[in-house]
Design a protein around this motif. Sequence first.
Motif, PDB file in Angstrom:
ATOM      1  N   LEU A 128       0.818  -1.209   0.000  1.00  0.00           N
ATOM      2  CA  LEU A 128       0.000   0.000   0.000  1.00  0.00           C
ATOM      3  C   LEU A 128       0.853   1.259   0.000  1.00  0.00           C
ATOM      4  O   LEU A 128       0.452   2.295  -0.538  1.00  0.00           O
ATOM      5  N   LEU A 129       2.047   1.184   0.583  1.00  0.00           N
ATOM      6  CA  LEU A 129       2.919   2.357   0.609  1.00  0.00           C
ATOM      7  C   LEU A 129       3.276   2.796  -0.810  1.00  0.00           C
ATOM      8  O   LEU A 129       3.223   3.982  -1.143  1.00  0.00           O
ATOM      9  N   LEU A 130       3.659   1.829  -1.648  1.00  0.00           N
ATOM     10  CA  LEU A 130       4.036   2.157  -3.025  1.00  0.00           C
ATOM     11  C   LEU A 130       2.824   2.601  -3.831  1.00  0.00           C
ATOM     12  O   LEU A 130       2.930   3.477  -4.697  1.00  0.00           O
ATOM     13  N   ALA A 131       1.670   2.001  -3.568  1.00  0.00           N
ATOM     14  CA  ALA A 131       0.457   2.416  -4.270  1.00  0.00           C
ATOM     15  C   ALA A 131       0.095   3.853  -3.909  1.00  0.00           C
ATOM     16  O   ALA A 131      -0.280   4.651  -4.783  1.00  0.00           O
ATOM     17  N   SER A 132       0.226   4.206  -2.641  1.00  0.00           N
ATOM     18  CA  SER A 132      -0.052   5.580  -2.209  1.00  0.00           C
ATOM     19  C   SER A 132       0.952   6.547  -2.802  1.00  0.00           C
ATOM     20  O   SER A 132       0.603   7.664  -3.213  1.00  0.00           O
ATOM     21  N   SER A 133       2.210   6.123  -2.866  1.00  0.00           N
ATOM     22  CA  SER A 133       3.245   6.956  -3.468  1.00  0.00           C
ATOM     23  C   SER A 133       2.936   7.231  -4.934  1.00  0.00           C
ATOM     24  O   SER A 133       3.038   8.376  -5.402  1.00  0.00           O
ATOM     25  N   ALA A 134       2.547   6.195  -5.669  1.00  0.00           N
ATOM     26  CA  ALA A 134       2.238   6.368  -7.090  1.00  0.00           C
ATOM     27  C   ALA A 134       1.057   7.303  -7.292  1.00  0.00           C
ATOM     28  O   ALA A 134       1.063   8.153  -8.198  1.00  0.00           O
ATOM     29  N   THR A 135       0.036   7.176  -6.446  1.00  0.00           N
ATOM     30  CA  THR A 135      -1.133   8.051  -6.548  1.00  0.00           C
ATOM     31  C   THR A 135      -0.740   9.504  -6.295  1.00  0.00           C
ATOM     32  O   THR A 135      -1.160  10.420  -7.021  1.00  0.00           O
ATOM     33  N   ALA A 136       0.078   9.731  -5.262  1.00  0.00           N
ATOM     34  CA  ALA A 136       0.496  11.096  -4.935  1.00  0.00           C
ATOM     35  C   ALA A 136       1.342  11.707  -6.053  1.00  0.00           C
ATOM     36  O   ALA A 136       1.145  12.861  -6.450  1.00  0.00           O
ATOM     37  N   GLN A 137       2.272  10.920  -6.577  1.00  0.00           N
ATOM     38  CA  GLN A 137       3.131  11.434  -7.654  1.00  0.00           C
ATOM     39  C   GLN A 137       2.333  11.735  -8.922  1.00  0.00           C
ATOM     40  O   GLN A 137       2.597  12.711  -9.617  1.00  0.00           O
ATOM     41  N   LYS A 138       1.357  10.903  -9.191  1.00  0.00           N
ATOM     42  CA  LYS A 138       0.525  11.099 -10.377  1.00  0.00           C
ATOM     43  C   LYS A 138      -0.223  12.424 -10.320  1.00  0.00           C
ATOM     44  O   LYS A 138      -0.528  13.027 -11.357  1.00  0.00           O
ATOM     45  N   HIS A 139      -0.487  12.890  -9.111  1.00  0.00           N
ATOM     46  CA  HIS A 139      -1.222  14.141  -8.953  1.00  0.00           C
ATOM     47  C   HIS A 139      -0.308  15.299  -8.562  1.00  0.00           C
ATOM     48  O   HIS A 139      -0.756  16.288  -7.986  1.00  0.00           O
ATOM     49  N   GLY A 140       0.984  15.155  -8.883  1.00  0.00           N
ATOM     50  CA  GLY A 140       1.892  16.288  -8.796  1.00  0.00           C
ATOM     51  C   GLY A 140       2.656  16.450  -7.516  1.00  0.00           C
ATOM     52  O   GLY A 140       3.382  17.443  -7.351  1.00  0.00           O
ATOM     53  N   ALA A 141       2.559  15.510  -6.594  1.00  0.00           N
ATOM     54  CA  ALA A 141       3.296  15.613  -5.336  1.00  0.00           C
ATOM     55  C   ALA A 141       4.727  15.121  -5.513  1.00  0.00           C
ATOM     56  O   ALA A 141       5.033  14.334  -6.408  1.00  0.00           O
ATOM     57  N   GLU A 142       5.604  15.559  -4.622  1.00  0.00           N
ATOM     58  CA  GLU A 142       6.980  15.064  -4.574  1.00  0.00           C
ATOM     59  C   GLU A 142       7.089  14.113  -3.376  1.00  0.00           C
ATOM     60  O   GLU A 142       7.008  14.550  -2.231  1.00  0.00           O
ATOM     61  N   VAL A 143       7.250  12.845  -3.636  1.00  0.00           N
ATOM     62  CA  VAL A 143       7.408  11.865  -2.555  1.00  0.00           C
ATOM     63  C   VAL A 143       8.888  11.799  -2.202  1.00  0.00           C
ATOM     64  O   VAL A 143       9.710  11.296  -2.975  1.00  0.00           O
ATOM     65  N   VAL A 144       9.242  12.321  -1.042  1.00  0.00           N
ATOM     66  CA  VAL A 144      10.654  12.429  -0.675  1.00  0.00           C
ATOM     67  C   VAL A 144      11.174  11.162   0.021  1.00  0.00           C
ATOM     68  O   VAL A 144      12.380  10.926   0.038  1.00  0.00           O
TER      69      VAL A 144
ATOM     70  N   ALA B 118       4.368  -4.605  -9.253  1.00  0.00           N
ATOM     71  CA  ALA B 118       5.485  -4.188  -8.402  1.00  0.00           C
ATOM     72  C   ALA B 118       6.489  -3.354  -9.184  1.00  0.00           C
ATOM     73  O   ALA B 118       7.021  -2.354  -8.678  1.00  0.00           O
ATOM     74  N   ILE B 119       6.738  -3.750 -10.432  1.00  0.00           N
ATOM     75  CA  ILE B 119       7.681  -3.006 -11.266  1.00  0.00           C
ATOM     76  C   ILE B 119       7.151  -1.611 -11.566  1.00  0.00           C
ATOM     77  O   ILE B 119       7.878  -0.613 -11.493  1.00  0.00           O
ATOM     78  N   THR B 120       5.863  -1.518 -11.884  1.00  0.00           N
ATOM     79  CA  THR B 120       5.285  -0.214 -12.237  1.00  0.00           C
ATOM     80  C   THR B 120       5.216   0.728 -11.038  1.00  0.00           C
ATOM     81  O   THR B 120       5.210   1.950 -11.212  1.00  0.00           O
ATOM     82  N   LEU B 121       5.175   0.172  -9.825  1.00  0.00           N
ATOM     83  CA  LEU B 121       5.066   1.011  -8.631  1.00  0.00           C
ATOM     84  C   LEU B 121       6.419   1.341  -8.003  1.00  0.00           C
ATOM     85  O   LEU B 121       6.477   2.093  -7.025  1.00  0.00           O
ATOM     86  N   ALA B 122       7.495   0.807  -8.543  1.00  0.00           N
ATOM     87  CA  ALA B 122       8.826   1.020  -7.963  1.00  0.00           C
ATOM     88  C   ALA B 122       9.135   2.513  -7.813  1.00  0.00           C
ATOM     89  O   ALA B 122       8.757   3.331  -8.648  1.00  0.00           O
ATOM     90  N   SER B 123       9.817   2.853  -6.721  1.00  0.00           N
ATOM     91  CA  SER B 123      10.129   4.255  -6.424  1.00  0.00           C
ATOM     92  C   SER B 123      11.573   4.396  -5.958  1.00  0.00           C
ATOM     93  O   SER B 123      12.054   3.592  -5.148  1.00  0.00           O
ATOM     94  N   ALA B 124      12.240   5.431  -6.450  1.00  0.00           N
ATOM     95  CA  ALA B 124      13.613   5.700  -6.024  1.00  0.00           C
ATOM     96  C   ALA B 124      13.677   6.166  -4.577  1.00  0.00           C
ATOM     97  O   ALA B 124      14.741   6.133  -3.951  1.00  0.00           O
ATOM     98  N   ALA B 125      12.538   6.588  -4.033  1.00  0.00           N
ATOM     99  CA  ALA B 125      12.494   7.068  -2.651  1.00  0.00           C
ATOM    100  C   ALA B 125      12.313   5.934  -1.647  1.00  0.00           C
ATOM    101  O   ALA B 125      12.318   6.170  -0.436  1.00  0.00           O
ATOM    102  N   TYR B 126      12.189   4.697  -2.126  1.00  0.00           N
ATOM    103  CA  TYR B 126      11.883   3.548  -1.278  1.00  0.00           C
ATOM    104  C   TYR B 126      13.106   3.115  -0.470  1.00  0.00           C
ATOM    105  O   TYR B 126      14.196   2.955  -1.008  1.00  0.00           O
ATOM    106  N   ARG B 127      12.930   2.922   0.832  1.00  0.00           N
ATOM    107  CA  ARG B 127      13.976   2.429   1.718  1.00  0.00           C
ATOM    108  C   ARG B 127      13.396   1.335   2.615  1.00  0.00           C
ATOM    109  O   ARG B 127      12.291   1.475   3.140  1.00  0.00           O
ATOM    110  N   THR B 128      14.148   0.258   2.803  1.00  0.00           N
ATOM    111  CA  THR B 128      13.742  -0.797   3.718  1.00  0.00           C
ATOM    112  C   THR B 128      14.391  -0.580   5.082  1.00  0.00           C
ATOM    113  O   THR B 128      15.262   0.283   5.246  1.00  0.00           O
ATOM    114  N   SER B 129      13.975  -1.367   6.064  1.00  0.00           N
ATOM    115  CA  SER B 129      14.442  -1.199   7.450  1.00  0.00           C
ATOM    116  C   SER B 129      14.338   0.262   7.875  1.00  0.00           C
ATOM    117  O   SER B 129      15.242   0.825   8.506  1.00  0.00           O
TER     118      SER B 129
END
Length: 422
Positions: free
Chosen positions: A156-172, A200-211
């Motif tokens: 859900l985190l990546l899905a929310s990120s994609a939705t926000a970016q699609k509408h012009g937000a900067e996901v930091v 999963a590939i389409t939702l990938a984000s450079a801002a993603y961090r694990t741990s």
Amino acid sequence: MTLKETDHVELLIIGAGPAGMAAALAAAPRGLSIAILDDNPLPGGQIWRDGPHAQVPKQAQDMRRQLQRLSNVRLHSGCKVVTLAGPKRLLLEDAERGWLLSYNRLILCTGARELLLPFPGWTLPGVTGAGGLQALIKGGLPVADERIVIAGTGPLLLASSATAQKHGAEVVRVAEQAPLSAVAGFAAGLWRWPNKAIQAITLASAAYRTSAHVLAALGTDRLEGVRVQVGDKVEELACERLACGFSLVPNTEIARALGCTVRNQAIVVDEWQATSLADHYAAGESTGFGGSELALVEGRIAGLVAVGERDKARGLWAERQRWQGFADRLNKAFSLNPALKNLAAPETVVCRCEDVRYADLADHGSWTRAKLATRCGMGACQGRICGTAAQTLFGWDPPLLRPPFSPARISTLACLDEGDSV
């Protein structure tokens, strides 16, 4: 046949998400009277939520059209269950009226809600759930040029990120609390579910961090930044919005009120999607988080079984097992780190409705004792948020929702017969 306004139906379905719609479509060919209740304006649930900025998938649109064409199915949108009114009888309310509805069989497709865990600053304006952010954006919330941090766990985190970016937000930052080994192991097994691998590939984000997990929301009158633990380092990120979601919690309140067995926060069902209560079935995420594909097949099985089509239902068991395998891997990979139970400081508010702090709760041994001493859970949400958080933080059994299950008009309560109680 045409289903008229009536106080009785042969099959009642609560919830018009993927599971509820699938159940209705599976059961409808038998011609029995069916009613679907949902508190949203349009069917689709949270995953297929509609709104000015929503793009409802074709599958959801097709299912809506199919339901509209069925003369024996009536959809009650914007409708809520107020209370039980006797065996197989409910008191309902929508924007126009309250009424009593009885049924022969019931399928619970009540879905799930986000697990929100308290941390310093989580009550600041600008902090929402991850799914909550998605819902707000779909509903028309402008986020263009806003800096957003998303934290918690699960896809859900990546899905929310994609939705926000699609509408012009900067996901930091997208802060996933699960370790890299767990996420990588989950991703490596997605070849068994090709559509999920592509997603999963389409939702990938450079801002993603694990741990990585949130430590605190920063600001005075509203959110100004976020402190995030990323591995061994601590980041402070300026942002206008923070969206946090620590997995999902099945909505089991109505099931528990009816007397259905609930275990590990989910409605217990057998291979026929039958609950412990005769003539009562459940499907979708109220029986455990597994995604829309699992919810769809569970809904179809429940709908078929409810109308006596067991052979057809059995033919869907293999498909259900396939998607249950995906759900099991998902839940294992993104299980919560116990350290997240320690995010709250003594002064952190846990019950937002009654302004009850963590320190006020920690010394009590149960939800009931804490409620008697502090009024936690006695506000508008009736413990839906803080009760679930307390279960995670302290291991307390969640509160049993007392009727009325939601605020109701006096005229609605007046529909109850003499001898009925709320």
